[in-house]
Design a protein around this motif. Structure first.
Motif, short mmCIF file in Angstrom:
data_model
loop_
_atom_site.label_atom_id
_atom_site.label_comp_id
_atom_site.label_asym_id
_atom_site.label_seq_id
_atom_site.Cartn_x
_atom_site.Cartn_y
_atom_site.Cartn_z
N PRO A 62 30.54 58.54 50.93
CA PRO A 62 30.94 58.20 49.55
C PRO A 62 31.63 59.38 48.88
CG PRO A 62 28.71 57.42 49.98
CD PRO A 62 29.12 58.22 51.18
N GLU A 63 32.71 59.10 48.19
CA GLU A 63 33.50 60.16 47.57
C GLU A 63 32.78 60.69 46.34
OE1 GLU A 63 37.37 58.77 46.72
OE2 GLU A 63 37.94 58.46 48.82
N ASN A 64 32.69 62.01 46.26
CA ASN A 64 32.10 62.69 45.12
C ASN A 64 33.03 63.82 44.69
OD1 ASN A 64 29.47 61.26 45.08
ND2 ASN A 64 29.15 62.30 47.04
N VAL A 65 32.93 64.22 43.43
CA VAL A 65 33.78 65.29 42.92
C VAL A 65 33.27 66.63 43.44
CG1 VAL A 65 34.34 63.98 40.86
CG2 VAL A 65 32.38 65.54 40.85
N PRO A 66 34.10 67.66 43.41
CA PRO A 66 33.65 68.98 43.88
C PRO A 66 32.53 69.55 43.01
CG PRO A 66 36.05 68.87 43.82
CD PRO A 66 35.53 67.64 43.12
N ILE A 67 31.87 70.55 43.58
CA ILE A 67 30.82 71.26 42.85
C ILE A 67 31.46 72.05 41.70
CG2 ILE A 67 29.06 73.06 43.04
CD1 ILE A 67 28.36 70.48 44.50
N GLY A 68 30.83 72.01 40.54
CA GLY A 68 31.32 72.75 39.39
C GLY A 68 31.98 71.89 38.34
#
Length: 684
Positions: A453-459
């Motif tokens: 599943p696509e997730n946004v980068p850390i931060g």
């Protein structure tokens, strides 16, 4: 005497000596260098220019009774009749031209050996016939105080090729004839073929010299300026430096101290052959320029080398020294920095053993290629290890990691992939925060891009992370990597991922049937997809081979939290050890399980789990819903409890306790008995 330095890559390899030639000093080159400096003009060129600048000059030049004809048909005047001032101006022009070219060549070096090599190749044969370069050992860097006593080490020597000493042409078409005296690179007198003249001081030069504080060598070095060795003190200094008894006569040797930014760091010795005209006073200025640029370059290289070593050490401490060897999985890894000029970066990988024989596989990439990126990476890696110790699911680990990145700063961006492998269930639970997808290589040589599943980068913050479960077949290999492996100036990420898949398929097909490729060579071959000069980013690579744990090697039972359950746990131990033919361990394992299960059922409110695993060791795991971890404590004489963990520590190979999301897990391992060797048949 042997060369004390190892061969170094240089900008040009045509003039590099062969390994056989490097084995002995001096470093004789087999042929002349390509025209590095502007060719020094001989008398015929200077005479023609002088004649053109004077009345009736041309006729006088042609009518000179002392003119000789070279092999090329050029007339060369052997007695300099033109105006001496104009001829001196020509010599000065040649010197300036040579100094400019030589200093540019010296400045090209990036490390100490390249700079010393540049000095040698710039000086020989244009300025001198031979050179010796000594540097302090060890070399002080920056503000470091130099060690005592003061020791000089011979770093390199060079000399004119033998071909040029018997009258062959110098680079740039300069014939081997006497030229203007004192001009750098003035050719030598033509000698009969094979005559050769012995170069002084190059045989038997002392490789290490301790400088006496009140000796002549120390006096010359304190003077800083280059000197001829014709007077008493410089001659004694040269003898102390080289250990030679026979020294060059006249002005055929120059001692040039190498002064860096703060101190003298060495000395260079320029030599000319007895058959060549000696140095002139103006040549001391040339030697001064060469020595100054070389010393500053060595200082620069020493500082650069120290910074590079600090960067390397920083990067090594940020990455695992060695990977763990958890049960049911084999691991291999690689790391490549972005470039020599950017030796630290934000890429990292990790493998963290978890309770229940599981292992967490982590790979991440912090934005940037600097020490700041490496420092942020180190903090994020430590955070991941802490969160993994809490046995949180992958999506929760990424959520807390995202919060930590925001606390570190508003611009702290990173990508991360966190996966948990369970060798008993043969499954992987993973979450991806903007990272390139892993690739799964199966036993049949097919590959699969694992799309999570696509997730946004850390931060980024303020978002939820999702995880997914995938199968992990026995013998399959999961390849995790950073974008430096698959992305470059010439290809995008998805093109690189497909190239990685093709490479894995190619490697697997070259392996024998029903066998997985060895992990270490596999990692090396994966890195081959990155072309030379096509890498802009550092690379972190982690490969995991799933062996799993067979179901018949696992025994699991849930027990109610009551005292009678201890007897049931002992029965599970006896049955399992009998099935695995480990009867020798029955008494000790029963005792250990009784102690751990008794403590669990005493305080637990929910069912207690007992699991036995037989791999290369016998492992027992007892889980309950009490979060308080047990610890060793000194039991008093009247205490009824408190001695069980001492038994576990004494009888078990290893033991530990880990806090879970719903309680804790206490485990211990017992070594398997050594197999009894079978005796062969008796022979008479």
């Amino acid at each position: 005497m042997t060369d004390p330095t190892r061969p170094q890559p240089v900008a040009r390899t045509a003039d590099a000596p062969s390994p056989a030639e490097r084995s002995a000093l001096p470093h004789a080159r087999t042929g002349p260098d390509a025209a590095e400096h502007a060719p020094v003009r001989c008398d015929s060129e200077v005479t023609s220019e002088v004649a053109a600048a004077t009345p009736h000059g041309t006729a006088a030049a042609h009518a000179s009774p002392n003119a000789t004809v070279t092999d090329e048909g050029a007339q060369v005047s052997t007695d300099l009749k033109p105006d001496d001032a104009l001829a001196g101006g020509m010599r000065e022009t040649e010197r300036l031209r040579f100094v400019g070219s030589a200093t540019r060549r010296i400045a090209r070096g990036m490390d100490m050996d390249e700079i010393v090599l540049g000095l040698c190749r710039a000086s020989v044969p244009t300025f001198s016939d031979a050179i010796l370069v000594y540097l302090r050992h060890p070399l002080p860097v920056g503000d470091e105080q130099p060690v005592t006593p003061w020791v000089l080490k011979l770093r390199r020597t060079d000399r004119i090729p033998d071909k040029l000493s018997v009258g062959e042409r110098l680079p740039g078409g300069l014939p081997g004839l006497d030229g203007l005296p004192g001009v750098p690179g003035a050719p030598r007198t033509r000698l009969p073929t094979g005559a050769g003249v012995e170069l002084p001081l190059l045989t038997g030069a002392t490789p290490l010299v301790e400088v006496r504080g009140n000796g002549p060598l120390a006096e010359v070095l304190r003077g800083v300026r280059p000197v001829f060795t014709e007077s008493q003190v410089p001659k004694a200094a040269l003898r102390e430096l080289t250990g030679a008894m026979s020294l060059p006569e006249g002005q055929r040797a120059i001692l040039a101290p190498l002064r860096g930014r703060r101190r003298v760091i060495g000395v260079a010795v320029f030599l000319r052959r007895p058959d060549r005209m000696g140095f002139e006073p103006e040549d001391l200025q040339v030697a001064q320029q060469l020595a100054t640029h070389s010393a500053l370059g060595v200082d620069k290289a020493a500082l650069y080398g120290r910074e590079a070593s600090i960067a390397d050490e920083l990067q090594r401490t940020m990455l695992p020294d060695e990977l763990p060897q958890p049960t049911g999985v084999r691991l291999a890894s690689r790391y490549l920095p972005a470039a020599q000029s950017a030796r630290v970066g934000g890429d990292w990988y990790d493998a963290i053993p978890l309770p229940g024989s599981r292992v967490a596989l982590v790979v991440g990439d912090v934005m940037g290629h600097s020490t700041t990126s490496a420092a942020i990476m180190g903090q994020l890696r430590t955070t991941v290890q802490t969160l993994a110790g809490l046995d949180l699911p992958p999506q929760e680990v990424l959520h807390h990691l995202d919060e930590q990145a925001q606390r570190l700063g508003t611009d702290r961006m990173a990508t991360c992939l966190y996966a948990i492998y369970d060798p008993v269930a043969h499954r992987i639970t993973a979450a991806n925060a903007g990272h390139p997808p892993p690739v799964l290589l199966r036993m049949d040589a097919t590959t699969e891009r694992v799309d999570l599943p696509e997730n946004v980068p850390i931060g980024v913050g303020g978002v939820d992370f999702r995880a997914a479960e995938i199968e992990a077949p026995v013998g399959a290999t999961l390849v995790l990597y950073t974008d430096g492996l698959v992305e470059s100036r010439s290809r995008d990420v998805w093109t690189g991922v497909e190239q990685l898949r093709r490479k894995l398929t190619e490697i697997a097909r070259m392996t024998r049937q029903n066998a997985a490729p060895p992990l270490e060579p596999l990692c090396d071959e994966i890195l081959e997809i990155v072309g030379k000069g096509d890498r802009d980013d550092d690379i972190a690579l982690l490969a995991a081979r799933f062996d799993g744990i067979a179901p018949d090697l696992v025994a699991l039972r849930q027990l109610e939290p009551r005292a009678e359950s201890v007897r049931e746990a002992r029965r599970l131990v006896r049955e399992s050890l009998a099935r695995w033919e480990l009867g020798e361990l029955e008494d000790s394992v029963e005792l250990l399980v009784s102690e751990v299960v008794t403590n669990a059922v005493r305080y637990a409110e929910r069912p207690v789990t007992v699991r036995l695993l037989r791999t290369d060791v016998l492992r027992c795991e007892v889980g309950d819903d009490v979060p308080l971890l047990p610890r060793l404590r000194q039991a008093g004489p009247s205490d009824e409890g408190g001695r069980g963990l001492y038994l576990v520590q004494r009888l078990a190979r290893r033991w530990g306790a880990t806090r879970l999301g719903t309680g804790k897990l206490v485990w211990f391992e017992v070594s398997l008995p050594s197999p009894v060797p079978q005796s062969g048949p008796l022979t008479h």
